[in-house]
Design a protein around this motif. Structure first.
Motif: not given
Length: 354
Positions: A206-235
């Motif tokens: 296992p080594r880091p690199g631009p290709a892997l960073a791109g995959v990680v970024d995609r996963l974090l973008a999906e996480a951010d989408r879910l954080y936004a979906r979750a916010e109304p439930g806190i209220a």
């Protein structure tokens, strides 16, 4: 017939569960500072049992041992629901919580199923398959915590599952290297193929690199989408719980930003959120804010079964234990619980708690 434990035993069990929070749950503790002390007890019970479950499977060593550990956990869940928990503080506290708050057995069973997937070394071909895993190991916990807070509305439960899944994806993005060194891979295989990364070769070295960073970024973008979906439930949560839950979400989302700040390298570097930044996020979480829209969004297809399980298990179905077993108050969200389901003991295991 089950024998009711004594009042001192209950007190000891609560103390033991609380100790597991203090020992390795800095982020959970930070969010919990926004809550009155009485609301923490049920969360401690759920946390302790889920942490115990993860540890039993993870420490079993061999694949055969891990599978056997999952089978033992399934029996422990059954005993808890039968009112005859195993002779351990976490089991007794867990039995009290699920009885007092009408938590359907399907929810902890889903968590155990996710641990079974880990035991078998399962990989995930697509993001949808990864969501199915996150629904089990994290969405189930989000739903259980919502129930302990007294929230059973399907829309609010869907948002709690979104938050759990978002946090799990953040964990995966942060722990790519740690997981790889244990022979585990959670990144969607089709994303890796698109990035030109061979899964087996990566696990071997296992080594880091631009290709892997791109995959990680995609996963974090999906996480951010879910954080936004979750916010109304806190209220929809009890007012005194909202700051802590929002703090949990903010701190976890910040972990994702720390991964990005590290250039997407979660192989040789571990993303952390410093104390000063956590305090700033705690203050932000406590500030009044208007409820955002989006509560009625449909649940993720992968979490729908959790919400359906709750709908078929109304509060009147709860089996009440003796009154002194009734853990009062509601609960903080499972910020570090989700994290601990992915981390190992600090200094004694591969992962290092933030």
């Amino acid at each position: 017939m089950p024998v009711s434990p004594s009042e001192p035993r209950l007190s000891d069990d609560r103390a033991a569960c609380a100790a597991s929070i203090r020992a390795g749950s800095k982020s959970f503790f930070a969010a919990g500072l926004l809550l009155p002390a009485a609301v923490r007890a049920p969360a401690h019970g759920l946390y302790a049992f889920c942490r115990l479950s993860d540890d039993l499977v993870d420490e079993a060593g061999t694949r055969t041992g891990r599978i056997a550990a999952v089978a033992r956990l399934e029996r422990r869940v059954a005993r808890a629901y039968a009112g005859d928990p195993a002779d351990a503080s976490a089991d007794r506290a867990f039995a009290a919580v699920v009885a007092a708050h009408a938590i359907p057995e399907a929810l902890p069973r889903a968590l155990i199923e996710g641990l079974a997937w880990d035991a078998h070394g399962r990989r995930y071909a697509t993001l949808a398959e990864l969501h199915a895993y996150a629904a089990r190991v994290a969405g189930s916990v989000g739903a259980m915590m919502a129930l302990v807070m007294g929230v059973r509305d399907p829309d609010a439960l869907a948002r709690a599952c979104d938050l759990g899944a978002a946090m799990q994806l953040t964990n995966i993005a942060r722990d790519v290297g740690e997981d790889a060194r244990m022979g585990r891979l959670y990144l969607p295989l089709d994303w890796l193929a698109e990035a030109g990364i061979d899964p087996d070769a990566f696990l071997a070295d296992p080594r880091p690199g631009p290709a892997l960073a791109g995959v990680v970024d995609r996963l974090l973008a999906e996480a951010d989408r879910l954080y936004a979906r979750a916010e109304p439930g806190i209220a929809r949560l009890p007012a005194r719980c909202r700051p802590a839950i929002r703090a949990a979400a903010l701190i976890y989302a910040e972990i994702g930003r720390a991964v990005t700040a590290n250039g997407g390298d979660s192989v040789t570097r571990r993303a952390r959120v410093g104390t000063a930044r956590k305090l700033a996020l705690l203050a932000r979480a406590a500030a009044p804010r208007a409820a955002p829209r989006g509560l009625a969004l449909p649940p993720l297809p992968q979490t729908a079964f959790l919400i359906e399980a709750v709908s078929g298990y109304p509060p009147r179905a709860a089996r009440r234990l003796p009154s002194w077993w009734d853990l009062t108050g509601r609960v903080v969200h499972v910020l570090d619980l989700i994290e601990r389901l992915r981390e190992r003991e600090a200094f004694g295991r591969t992962g290092v708690a933030p």
